[in-house]
Design a protein around this motif. Sequence first.
Motif, PDB file in Angstrom:
ATOM      1  N   ALA A 106       0.841  -1.196   0.000  1.00  0.00           N
ATOM      2  CA  ALA A 106       0.000   0.000   0.000  1.00  0.00           C
ATOM      3  C   ALA A 106       0.883   1.255   0.000  1.00  0.00           C
ATOM      4  CB  ALA A 106      -0.905   0.003   1.227  1.00  0.00           C
ATOM      5  N   GLY A 107       0.440   2.289  -0.687  1.00  0.00           N
ATOM      6  CA  GLY A 107       1.216   3.527  -0.791  1.00  0.00           C
ATOM      7  C   GLY A 107       1.409   4.228   0.535  1.00  0.00           C
ATOM      8  N   SER A 108       0.568   3.937   1.523  1.00  0.00           N
ATOM      9  CA  SER A 108       0.695   4.599   2.819  1.00  0.00           C
ATOM     10  C   SER A 108       1.568   3.812   3.797  1.00  0.00           C
ATOM     11  CB  SER A 108      -0.694   4.806   3.437  1.00  0.00           C
ATOM     12  OG  SER A 108      -1.315   3.548   3.635  1.00  0.00           O
ATOM     13  N   TRP A 109       2.092   2.661   3.382  1.00  0.00           N
ATOM     14  CA  TRP A 109       2.899   1.835   4.271  1.00  0.00           C
ATOM     15  C   TRP A 109       4.233   2.500   4.550  1.00  0.00           C
ATOM     16  CZ3 TRP A 109       7.697  -0.444   3.914  1.00  0.00           C
ATOM     17  CH2 TRP A 109       8.019  -1.366   4.911  1.00  0.00           C
ATOM     18  N   LYS A 110       4.648   2.491   5.806  1.00  0.00           N
ATOM     19  CA  LYS A 110       5.963   3.004   6.190  1.00  0.00           C
ATOM     20  C   LYS A 110       6.588   2.001   7.151  1.00  0.00           C
ATOM     21  CE  LYS A 110       4.825   7.837   5.648  1.00  0.00           C
ATOM     22  NZ  LYS A 110       4.699   9.135   6.268  1.00  0.00           N
ATOM     23  N   PRO A 111       7.894   1.817   7.066  1.00  0.00           N
ATOM     24  CA  PRO A 111       8.542   0.869   7.980  1.00  0.00           C
ATOM     25  C   PRO A 111       8.546   1.407   9.411  1.00  0.00           C
ATOM     26  CG  PRO A 111      10.177   2.052   6.708  1.00  0.00           C
ATOM     27  CD  PRO A 111       8.835   2.436   6.152  1.00  0.00           C
ATOM     28  N   PHE A 112       8.605   0.516  10.365  1.00  0.00           N
ATOM     29  CA  PHE A 112       8.710   0.935  11.758  1.00  0.00           C
ATOM     30  C   PHE A 112      10.111   1.485  12.001  1.00  0.00           C
ATOM     31  CE2 PHE A 112       5.410  -2.364  12.034  1.00  0.00           C
ATOM     32  CZ  PHE A 112       4.414  -1.617  12.649  1.00  0.00           C
ATOM     33  N   PRO A 113      10.235   2.521  12.817  1.00  0.00           N
ATOM     34  CA  PRO A 113      11.573   3.057  13.108  1.00  0.00           C
ATOM     35  C   PRO A 113      12.387   2.052  13.923  1.00  0.00           C
ATOM     36  CG  PRO A 113       9.920   4.115  14.481  1.00  0.00           C
ATOM     37  CD  PRO A 113       9.186   3.249  13.494  1.00  0.00           C
ATOM     38  N   CYS A 114      13.673   2.028  13.708  1.00  0.00           N
ATOM     39  CA  CYS A 114      14.523   1.073  14.416  1.00  0.00           C
ATOM     40  C   CYS A 114      15.026   1.620  15.745  1.00  0.00           C
ATOM     41  CB  CYS A 114      15.700   0.666  13.532  1.00  0.00           C
ATOM     42  SG  CYS A 114      16.831   2.021  13.185  1.00  0.00           S
ATOM     43  N   LEU A 115      14.788   2.901  16.009  1.00  0.00           N
ATOM     44  CA  LEU A 115      15.148   3.556  17.267  1.00  0.00           C
ATOM     45  C   LEU A 115      16.649   3.634  17.507  1.00  0.00           C
ATOM     46  CD1 LEU A 115      12.356   2.092  19.569  1.00  0.00           C
ATOM     47  CD2 LEU A 115      12.341   4.237  18.297  1.00  0.00           C
ATOM     48  N   LEU A 116      17.449   3.549  16.438  1.00  0.00           N
ATOM     49  CA  LEU A 116      18.888   3.749  16.543  1.00  0.00           C
ATOM     50  C   LEU A 116      19.225   5.152  16.077  1.00  0.00           C
ATOM     51  CD1 LEU A 116      20.234   0.404  15.041  1.00  0.00           C
ATOM     52  CD2 LEU A 116      20.089   1.036  17.444  1.00  0.00           C
ATOM     53  N   THR A 117      20.282   5.721  16.656  1.00  0.00           N
ATOM     54  CA  THR A 117      20.729   7.045  16.221  1.00  0.00           C
ATOM     55  C   THR A 117      21.508   6.893  14.918  1.00  0.00           C
ATOM     56  OG1 THR A 117      22.817   6.902  17.424  1.00  0.00           O
ATOM     57  CG2 THR A 117      20.916   7.807  18.625  1.00  0.00           C
ATOM     58  N   ARG A 118      21.725   7.996  14.258  1.00  0.00           N
ATOM     59  CA  ARG A 118      22.524   7.955  13.026  1.00  0.00           C
ATOM     60  C   ARG A 118      23.926   7.442  13.304  1.00  0.00           C
ATOM     61  NH1 ARG A 118      20.738  11.312   8.488  1.00  0.00           N
ATOM     62  NH2 ARG A 118      18.709  12.140   9.007  1.00  0.00           N
ATOM     63  N   ARG A 119      24.490   7.838  14.431  1.00  0.00           N
ATOM     64  CA  ARG A 119      25.842   7.388  14.791  1.00  0.00           C
ATOM     65  C   ARG A 119      25.862   5.864  14.958  1.00  0.00           C
ATOM     66  NH1 ARG A 119      28.212  10.523  19.564  1.00  0.00           N
ATOM     67  NH2 ARG A 119      28.553  11.989  17.882  1.00  0.00           N
TER      68      ARG A 119
END
Length: 50
Positions: free
Chosen positions: A26-39
């Motif tokens: 579906a076009g509205s699907w987004k993955p769940f955030p992994c909760l890791l920082t960029r670093r």
Amino acid sequence: MNHINTATAVAAAKPRDDDKVVGRVAGSWKPFPCLLTRRELRALIAEQLG
């Protein structure tokens, strides 16, 4: 610019062995955030790439 569909590019590189139909996401699907920082993400990627 040429825009290549990612699914098409992967399918061209690795054809399916079976005849299963792949459903569209579906076009509205987004993955769940992994909760890791960029670093932390950069450190994981650097570790995997060596």
